[in-house]
Design a protein around this motif. Structure first.
Motif, short mmCIF file in Angstrom:
data_model
loop_
_atom_site.label_atom_id
_atom_site.label_comp_id
_atom_site.label_asym_id
_atom_site.label_seq_id
_atom_site.Cartn_x
_atom_site.Cartn_y
_atom_site.Cartn_z
N ILE A 131 0.86 -1.18 0.00
CA ILE A 131 0.00 0.00 0.00
C ILE A 131 0.90 1.23 0.00
O ILE A 131 1.77 1.36 0.87
CB ILE A 131 -0.93 0.02 1.23
CG1 ILE A 131 -1.84 -1.21 1.23
CG2 ILE A 131 -1.74 1.30 1.27
CD1 ILE A 131 -2.69 -1.35 2.47
N SER A 172 -11.15 2.88 -3.03
CA SER A 172 -10.74 1.49 -3.14
C SER A 172 -11.53 0.68 -2.11
O SER A 172 -12.71 0.91 -1.95
CB SER A 172 -9.22 1.39 -2.91
OG SER A 172 -8.79 0.08 -3.13
N SER A 173 -10.85 -0.21 -1.39
CA SER A 173 -11.58 -1.04 -0.43
C SER A 173 -12.15 -0.23 0.73
O SER A 173 -13.09 -0.66 1.38
CB SER A 173 -10.66 -2.15 0.10
OG SER A 173 -9.53 -1.58 0.74
N LYS A 177 -8.73 5.18 0.88
CA LYS A 177 -7.72 4.68 -0.06
C LYS A 177 -8.20 4.86 -1.50
O LYS A 177 -9.39 4.74 -1.78
CB LYS A 177 -7.44 3.19 0.20
CG LYS A 177 -6.71 2.94 1.50
CD LYS A 177 -6.35 1.48 1.67
CE LYS A 177 -7.54 0.71 2.18
NZ LYS A 177 -7.23 -0.67 2.57
N ALA A 178 -7.26 5.13 -2.40
CA ALA A 178 -7.53 5.19 -3.83
C ALA A 178 -6.91 3.96 -4.47
O ALA A 178 -5.97 3.36 -3.93
CB ALA A 178 -6.92 6.46 -4.42
N LEU A 179 -7.43 3.60 -5.64
CA LEU A 179 -6.87 2.48 -6.38
C LEU A 179 -6.05 3.04 -7.54
O LEU A 179 -6.53 3.86 -8.32
CB LEU A 179 -7.98 1.57 -6.91
CG LEU A 179 -7.51 0.33 -7.68
CD1 LEU A 179 -6.68 -0.59 -6.77
CD2 LEU A 179 -8.71 -0.42 -8.24
N ARG A 180 -4.81 2.60 -7.63
CA ARG A 180 -3.90 3.06 -8.69
C ARG A 180 -3.33 1.85 -9.40
O ARG A 180 -3.40 0.72 -8.91
CB ARG A 180 -2.79 3.93 -8.10
CG ARG A 180 -3.30 5.19 -7.40
CD ARG A 180 -2.15 6.09 -7.00
NE ARG A 180 -1.54 6.75 -8.13
CZ ARG A 180 -1.91 7.94 -8.61
NH1 ARG A 180 -2.90 8.60 -8.02
NH2 ARG A 180 -1.30 8.48 -9.64
N GLU A 190 -3.11 -0.02 -3.80
CA GLU A 190 -3.89 0.98 -3.09
C GLU A 190 -2.96 2.07 -2.59
O GLU A 190 -1.77 1.84 -2.35
CB GLU A 190 -4.64 0.35 -1.92
CG GLU A 190 -5.74 -0.60 -2.37
CD GLU A 190 -6.53 -1.15 -1.21
OE1 GLU A 190 -7.76 -1.10 -1.26
OE2 GLU A 190 -5.89 -1.64 -0.25
N HIS A 191 -3.53 3.26 -2.41
CA HIS A 191 -2.77 4.41 -1.94
C HIS A 191 -3.60 5.12 -0.88
O HIS A 191 -4.78 5.40 -1.10
CB HIS A 191 -2.48 5.36 -3.11
CG HIS A 191 -2.00 6.71 -2.71
ND1 HIS A 191 -2.62 7.87 -3.09
CD2 HIS A 191 -0.96 7.08 -1.94
CE1 HIS A 191 -1.98 8.91 -2.58
NE2 HIS A 191 -0.97 8.46 -1.87
N LYS A 193 -4.89 8.14 0.77
CA LYS A 193 -5.01 9.51 0.29
C LYS A 193 -4.57 10.51 1.36
O LYS A 193 -4.83 10.30 2.55
CB LYS A 193 -6.44 9.79 -0.14
CG LYS A 193 -6.85 8.97 -1.36
CD LYS A 193 -8.26 9.27 -1.81
CE LYS A 193 -9.28 8.55 -0.99
NZ LYS A 193 -10.63 8.60 -1.52
#
Length: 195
Positions: A131, A172-173, A177-180, A190-191, A193
């Motif tokens: 992550i 994301s989940s 979190k963002a999905l990249r 995932e990242h 934010k």
């Protein structure tokens, strides 16, 4: 208030500056058990189980009232965080198991939590689990600018380290979190934010 030796050490968990887990206290009758603070520091985040609440910066204070009630203060990562009830239940359950029957978990909203509160150990744990940890949180002096489009960010891939990544989804989940996807190794990740 407070017969707990930690009273004089009241401080934010930011930067991992709560006293060490090796702290012990002698209870009545010569029983040795971890301090409430040491117990609370072991509780992990329900959505990011590789992080303790202390490493996440959510655990703000642990104190003991004169009547022996352990008072734990936590701050949500954002106002709608659905994990708060699970955090409270986990803290209460762990402290009860450690021999502290009276526990109160309080939600503290000020100062607000920021991704800058994640400790260096927490950031390493996120990267080790694939992550991408957050960069510095945006800071603005004066009025807060509300942008209609997201600002492009450089987020390095936690798998190969390439900065050539693209945003797939703002969520994301979990909402934080963002999905990249990495264009170099093609792996999605995932990242966390920045807030």
């Amino acid at each position: 208030m407070a017969a707990d030796p930690g009273e004089g050490e009241r401080q934010r968990a930011v930067g991992g500056d709560l006293p060490g887990e090796g702290e012990r206290q002698r209870a009545v009758g010569g029983d040795v058990r971890p301090t409430p603070r040491a117990v609370a520091k072991t509780v992990t985040d329900p959505e990011l189980p590789m992080l303790t609440l202390a490493d996440l910066g959510v655990l703000r204070d642990v104190d003991t009232a004169a009547d022996g009630t352990v008072i734990v203060s936590i701050t949500p990562t954002y106002s709608g965080c659905p994990a708060m009830d699970a955090m409270k239940a986990d803290l209460t359950r762990r402290l009860h198991a450690a021999g502290y029957p009276d526990v109160e978990v309080r939600t503290v909203l000020s100062p607000p939590w920021s991704t800058d509160d994640i400790t260096p150990a927490g950031r390493r744990a996120l990267a080790e689990h694939g992550i991408a940890p957050p960069g510095p949180a945006p800071r603005a002096a004066g009025p807060v600018l509300v942008a209609l489009t997201s600002r492009p960010r450089t987020v390095a891939c936690p798998q190969c380290g390439s900065p050539d990544t693209v945003l797939v989804s703002q969520f994301s989940s979990t909402a934080c979190k963002a999905l990249r996807r990495c264009t170099a190794c093609a792996e999605p990740f995932e990242h966390i934010k920045e807030i």
